[in-house]
Design a protein around this motif. Structure first.
Motif, PDB file in Angstrom:
ATOM      1  N   UNK A  33      78.904  18.521 100.052  1.00 32.06           N
ATOM      2  CA  UNK A  33      79.372  16.588 100.304  1.00 32.06           C
ATOM      3  C   UNK A  33      80.516  16.310  99.983  1.00 32.06           C
ATOM      4  N   UNK A  34      81.216  17.805  99.316  1.00 34.36           N
ATOM      5  CA  UNK A  34      83.315  17.517  99.818  1.00 34.36           C
ATOM      6  C   UNK A  34      83.567  18.791 100.471  1.00 34.36           C
ATOM      7  N   UNK A  35      84.062  18.970 101.649  1.00 39.52           N
ATOM      8  CA  UNK A  35      84.571  19.982 101.867  1.00 39.52           C
ATOM      9  C   UNK A  35      86.121  19.978 102.569  1.00 39.52           C
ATOM     10  N   UNK A  36      86.774  21.050 101.483  1.00 41.56           N
ATOM     11  CA  UNK A  36      88.190  21.022 101.161  1.00 41.56           C
ATOM     12  C   UNK A  36      88.718  19.970 101.384  1.00 41.56           C
ATOM     13  N   UNK A  37      88.677  19.065 100.535  1.00 50.12           N
ATOM     14  CA  UNK A  37      89.315  17.542 100.133  1.00 50.12           C
ATOM     15  C   UNK A  37      90.768  18.254  99.750  1.00 50.12           C
ATOM     16  N   UNK A  38      91.829  17.561 100.330  1.00 48.84           N
ATOM     17  CA  UNK A  38      93.288  18.004  99.383  1.00 48.84           C
ATOM     18  C   UNK A  38      94.134  15.981  99.635  1.00 48.84           C
ATOM     19  N   UNK A  39      94.640  15.816  98.333  1.00 52.46           N
ATOM     20  CA  UNK A  39      95.348  14.247  98.062  1.00 52.46           C
ATOM     21  C   UNK A  39      96.092  14.068  96.790  1.00 52.46           C
ATOM     22  N   UNK A  40      96.521  13.550  97.325  1.00 50.80           N
ATOM     23  CA  UNK A  40      97.307  12.962  96.105  1.00 50.80           C
ATOM     24  C   UNK A  40      97.752  11.926  95.972  1.00 50.80           C
ATOM     25  N   UNK A  41      97.783  11.240  94.963  1.00 47.90           N
ATOM     26  CA  UNK A  41      97.580   9.344  94.309  1.00 47.90           C
ATOM     27  C   UNK A  41      98.936   9.004  93.673  1.00 47.90           C
ATOM     28  N   UNK A 222      94.931   3.536 103.421  1.00 52.03           N
ATOM     29  CA  UNK A 222      93.044   3.920 103.616  1.00 52.03           C
ATOM     30  C   UNK A 222      93.286   5.500 103.674  1.00 52.03           C
ATOM     31  N   UNK A 223      91.917   5.757 102.932  1.00 52.55           N
ATOM     32  CA  UNK A 223      91.245   7.678 104.086  1.00 52.55           C
ATOM     33  C   UNK A 223      90.393   6.928 104.094  1.00 52.55           C
ATOM     34  N   UNK A 224      89.763   7.680 105.762  1.00 55.08           N
ATOM     35  CA  UNK A 224      88.398   7.946 105.895  1.00 55.08           C
ATOM     36  C   UNK A 224      87.473   9.039 106.143  1.00 55.08           C
ATOM     37  N   UNK A 225      86.680   8.830 105.249  1.00 55.67           N
ATOM     38  CA  UNK A 225      85.576  10.018 105.279  1.00 55.67           C
ATOM     39  C   UNK A 225      84.460  10.333 105.987  1.00 55.67           C
ATOM     40  N   UNK A 226      84.125  11.465 106.671  1.00 50.93           N
ATOM     41  CA  UNK A 226      83.088  11.353 107.360  1.00 50.93           C
ATOM     42  C   UNK A 226      82.835  13.094 106.788  1.00 50.93           C
ATOM     43  N   UNK A 227      81.237  13.144 106.710  1.00 47.08           N
ATOM     44  CA  UNK A 227      80.796  14.698 106.726  1.00 47.08           C
ATOM     45  C   UNK A 227      81.858  15.756 105.575  1.00 47.08           C
ATOM     46  N   UNK A 228      82.294  15.150 104.442  1.00 43.87           N
ATOM     47  CA  UNK A 228      82.672  15.515 103.041  1.00 43.87           C
ATOM     48  C   UNK A 228      84.030  15.139 103.688  1.00 43.87           C
ATOM     49  N   UNK A 229      84.498  15.153 104.207  1.00 43.68           N
ATOM     50  CA  UNK A 229      86.143  15.838 104.913  1.00 43.68           C
ATOM     51  C   UNK A 229      87.119  13.934 104.843  1.00 43.68           C
ATOM     52  N   UNK A 230      88.203  14.774 104.789  1.00 45.55           N
ATOM     53  CA  UNK A 230      88.964  13.188 105.066  1.00 45.55           C
ATOM     54  C   UNK A 230      89.522  13.285 105.781  1.00 45.55           C
TER      55      UNK A 230
END
Ligand code: ATP
Ligand code: MG
Length: 252
Positions: A33-41, A222-230
């Motif tokens: 469901x999530x594949x190697x997602x990195x992000x900072x808010x 805005x982040x756009x996701x597809x197939x568990x990735x940003x």
């Protein structure tokens, strides 16, 4: 300029509100469901998350909010690492630092609006800050509705009550999963105006999942996701730009 010019609340919060580093989430049966997602808010920012159904938006939100634990990677809420915490500690951290707004409001029908708003605080054994709650309920136009049951309010009013409930504990971050999904256009606008005002006026951090380009266009990023990735991060995009991007997803 010296940092002494800033209020303590601003200077004390150095760590980002949310930091995900290489987060993955797999479910039994092999769904990634999530594949190697990195992000900072950063604190005081409004982030929207978009993407097709099944792209991992809710999973991302649940992992970032400590509702669910990732299978790999690190999640920090307000500087506190949550991966590795047991369920009890994770719940405590979440109660202290995270607020939630859902599409279906999730208010308890038998409780008054006021009791709904203060319930999470009472569950956490904390005393409600009456001045803060009065400020919030006046701000959202519900000050004269506190004794009502949720069924006596419109959908938009119920969602505004849910926003107040999410803010009652002064969380570091408010997560909203399709908060306008069940609302008519006008109520949706009011809720979005409210979320945006919380960010602008109170420095609140908001992360919102939405399918609506017009709603996402109210965010800073805005982040756009597809197939568990940003797959894309857009700074202050317009609604038409977002709509176009979602339609062309997967076409290149
Ligand atoms: N508890 C679960 N067990 C197994 N698979 C799951 C579970 N929760 C989600 N998934 C799967 O993980 C993927 C991502 O789901 P998620 O709910 O995050 O998508 P979403 O982007 O929020 O979709 P929507 O826009 O429909 O709400 C999907 O393939 C989904 O079927
Ligand atoms: Mg979802």
């Amino acid at each position: 300029m010296s940092t002494a010019a800033f209020p303590a609340a601003v200077t004390a919060r150095r760590a980002p509100a949310i930091a995900l580093d290489r987060v993955a989430k797999s479910y039994p049966g092999g769904v990634r469901a999530l594949d190697d997602v990195s992000l900072t808010v950063e604190h005081g920012t409004f982030l929207a998350v978009m993407g097709p159904s099944g792209s991992g938006k809710s999973t991302l939100m649940h992992c970032a909010a400590g509702l669910d634990s990732p299978t790999a990677g690190s999640v920090r809420i307000d500087g506190h690492e949550i991966s590795g915490l047991n369920e009890t500690r994770r719940t405590e951290l979440r109660r202290e630092r995270v607020g939630f707004v859902f599409q279906a409001y999730n208010l308890i029908p038998s409780l008054s609006v006021e009791d709904n708003i203060t319930l999470p605080l009472r569950l956490a054994g904390r005393r409600p800050d009456r001045d803060w709650l009065r400020t919030l309920t006046e701000r959202v136009g519900l000050a004269d509705r506190l004794a009502h049951r949720p069924a006596e309010l419109s959908g938009g009013q119920q969602q505004r009550a849910a926003v107040v409930r999410a803010l009652a504990a002064k969380p570091a971050v408010v997560f909203a999963d399709e908060p306008t999904g069940a609302l008519d256009l006008r109520s949706a606008h009011q809720v979005l105006d409210l979320l945006r005002a919380l960010v602008d006026d109170l420095g609140q951090t908001v992360v919102m999942v939405t399918h609506d380009p017009a709603a996402a266009a109210r965010a800073h990023r805005v982040l756009v996701m597809a197939d568990g990735r940003v797959v894309e991060a857009l700074e202050r995009p317009s609604a038409p730009q977002l709509a176009d991007r979602l339609v062309t997803l997967g076409e290149r």
